[in-house]
Design an enzyme around this catalytic site. Structure first.
Site, short mmCIF file in Angstrom:
data_model
loop_
_atom_site.label_atom_id
_atom_site.label_comp_id
_atom_site.label_asym_id
_atom_site.label_seq_id
_atom_site.Cartn_x
_atom_site.Cartn_y
_atom_site.Cartn_z
N CYS A 84 2.32 0.73 12.68
CA CYS A 84 3.57 1.31 12.18
C CYS A 84 4.13 2.29 13.19
CB CYS A 84 3.34 2.02 10.85
SG CYS A 84 2.35 1.07 9.70
N GLY A 131 0.83 -1.21 0.00
CA GLY A 131 0.00 0.00 0.00
C GLY A 131 0.86 1.26 0.00
N GLN A 157 -7.30 -0.04 4.16
CA GLN A 157 -8.07 -0.68 5.23
C GLN A 157 -9.45 -1.14 4.75
OE1 GLN A 157 -7.23 -1.53 8.38
NE2 GLN A 157 -5.18 -0.68 8.27
N SER A 216 -3.68 -3.14 -0.39
CA SER A 216 -2.56 -3.96 0.07
C SER A 216 -3.08 -5.33 0.50
CB SER A 216 -1.90 -3.24 1.25
OG SER A 216 -0.84 -4.01 1.74
N ASN A 247 -7.09 3.82 9.66
CA ASN A 247 -6.51 2.60 10.24
C ASN A 247 -6.55 2.59 11.77
OD1 ASN A 247 -4.64 4.69 9.20
ND2 ASN A 247 -3.20 3.70 10.57
N THR A 305 10.38 -8.07 -12.68
CA THR A 305 9.74 -9.37 -12.87
C THR A 305 8.59 -9.56 -11.88
OG1 THR A 305 11.81 -10.26 -13.67
CG2 THR A 305 10.19 -11.88 -12.90
N HIS A 355 -1.95 -7.82 2.37
CA HIS A 355 -1.85 -8.40 3.71
C HIS A 355 -2.92 -7.88 4.67
CE1 HIS A 355 0.23 -5.19 6.19
NE2 HIS A 355 0.46 -4.71 4.99
N1 PLP Z 1 -2.52 3.03 4.34
C1 PLP Z 1 -3.21 2.61 5.41
C2 PLP Z 1 -4.53 3.24 5.74
C3 PLP Z 1 -2.69 1.59 6.22
O1 PLP Z 1 -3.39 1.17 7.29
C4 PLP Z 1 -1.45 1.02 5.88
C5 PLP Z 1 -0.84 -0.01 6.76
O2 PLP Z 1 -1.06 -0.08 7.95
C6 PLP Z 1 -0.78 1.48 4.74
C7 PLP Z 1 -1.35 2.49 3.99
C8 PLP Z 1 0.52 0.88 4.31
O3 PLP Z 1 0.29 -0.38 3.73
P1 PLP Z 1 1.49 -1.41 3.53
O4 PLP Z 1 1.78 -1.99 4.85
O5 PLP Z 1 0.96 -2.43 2.57
O6 PLP Z 1 2.61 -0.65 2.94
#
Ligand code: PLP
Length: 370
Positions: free
Chosen positions: A316, A69, A171, A191, A143, A229, A193
């Site tokens: 994060c 993301g 999210q 994203s 988030n 790739t 995951h």
């Molecule tokens: N944007 C939001 C709202 C998120 O919650 C996150 C990850 O917590 C990201 C972006 C970043 O995503 P990624 O971990 O795939 O880089």
């Protein structure tokens, strides 16, 4: 272990893993090669793009695979602005993820003008004045507190002001129905995951790729926009996970709102005093709670001791002891903000687990020994 930090990341879906394995073992052919050994990689890549596109009502050519993301957000914000002049003006909200805020700060250091839109106490952007703005980037779902923004309405406003519109939907994708055609957004980040796909893979939706500069130059992958790739196994896993989530979306939403209700009811019955942050209109399963005169980090550690994983805010930022920019922006007082935890439930959580989370919180508060 009770995992309740699904906004940070989710468990890889078993079907996604099984779909990935052949591309990590025997089908390792480079998808860009035309010989028959690479046929299955090429076919899988094409089908994954089609699947992902159909989940959000896009066309396959509008889906560009990225590594996460953060990359998708950076690509749009820095890429589009840098391809224009420094007079370009950007607007974003003050509660965005750092994957949006930091590229904006980076652009400010290069001389670009960025307007940060404030939010109300629920985390909803208060005033969408976008006159003179060229690119607006507003997140779909927050988030930390789960609040949803009225993306379709904001996008209309952005377009009426002549601005391009991007939404960080990291999210939201896989958890809420998203129809990019109906929303009319120009760009959308996602994203894998966050929706039970593998880590290290994401995608960017671009309505018109003509608005987007290439991200990496090299081979002709991703229609020439992002060389390198292709990570076929992860792309396949992402498509399987997304399709599976969308096939069960109503069931998942219902389950998560039910679990949230149990949690809140139990805490109320346990006489625990707290504020629930965010709006009624929020991402399913996201429960941000603030306890007065408590230490969120100490609470997180006590819950960890009980085998329960929750976050103190955005994952994060979990090493950062400062009050998060999101809690500050919604005007939460320091005595509550410092005692904040985020419980983010996922489709795999059960009633029993949620009861255990509530019991543990009540037990910790009763003992007040942490
Ligand atoms: N944007 C939001 C709202 C998120 O919650 C996150 C990850 O917590 C990201 C972006 C970043 O995503 P990624 O971990 O795939 O880089």
């Amino acid at each position: 272990m009770i995992y309740a930090d699904n906004a940070a990341t989710t468990k890889l879906d078993e079907d996604a893993l099984n779909a990935m394995l052949p591309f990590l073992r025997e089908n390792y052919g480079n998808a860009s090669q035309s010989y028959s050994f690479s046929r299955s990689s090429r076919k899988a890549l094409k089908e994954a793009r089609e699947t992902i596109a159909s989940c959000i009502n896009a066309t396959p050519e509008q889906i560009l695979f990225t590594s996460c993301g953060t990359e998708s957000d950076n690509w749009v914000i820095k890429g589009v602005a840098l391809s224009k002049s420094v007079d370009w003006k950007i607007a974003t909200s003050c509660i965005e993820h750092h994957a949006v805020l930091r590229p904006c700060k980076w652009l400010e250091n290069k001389g670009y003008n960025v307007k940060y839109l404030s939010v109300d106490s629920d985390g909803v952007v208060e005033d969408y004045s976008l006159d003179g703005i060229n690119l607006a980037s507003i997140m779909f779902a927050n988030n930390e507190i789960g609040t949803l923004q009225p993306i379709k309405r904001v996008c209309e406003k952005a377009h009426a002001s002549g601005a391009l519109f991007h939404t960080d939907a990291v999210q939201a994708v896989g958890h809420l129905e998203i129809d990019v055609h109906d929303l009319d957004v120009d760009f959308l980040s996602a994203s894998a995951h966050k929706f039970n796909g593998p880590k290290g893979i994401g995608f960017l939706y671009a309505k018109k790729t003509s608005e987007l500069p290439s991200f990496m130059n090299g081979g002709g992958q991703e229609f020439g926009f992002r060389a390198g790739t292709e990570n076929v196994a992860s792309i396949v896993g992402m498509a399987v996970a997304l399709k599976k989530n969308y096939d069960q979306i109503e069931k998942n939403k219902k389950h998560l709102f039910h679990l949230e209700n149990i949690l809140i009811t139990q805490l109320n019955q346990g006489d625990v005093e707290f504020i629930r942050n965010g709006s009624q209109n929020h991402i399913p399963g996201n429960v941000s709670l603030s306890f007065k005169n408590q230490d969120g980090e100490a609470l997180q550690h006590r819950l960890d001791f009980e085998g329960i994983c929750v976050s103190t805010g955005s994952a994060c930022d979990s090493r950062n002891v400062q009050i998060s920019h999101v809690l500050k922006a919604i005007g939460l007082s320091k005595d509550f903000a410092e005692g904040t935890i985020r419980i983010s439930l996922g489709k795999e959580n059960t009633e029993l687990e949620v009861n255990q989370i509530a019991d543990s919180i009540i037990k910790i508060f009763k003992s007040q020994s942490y």
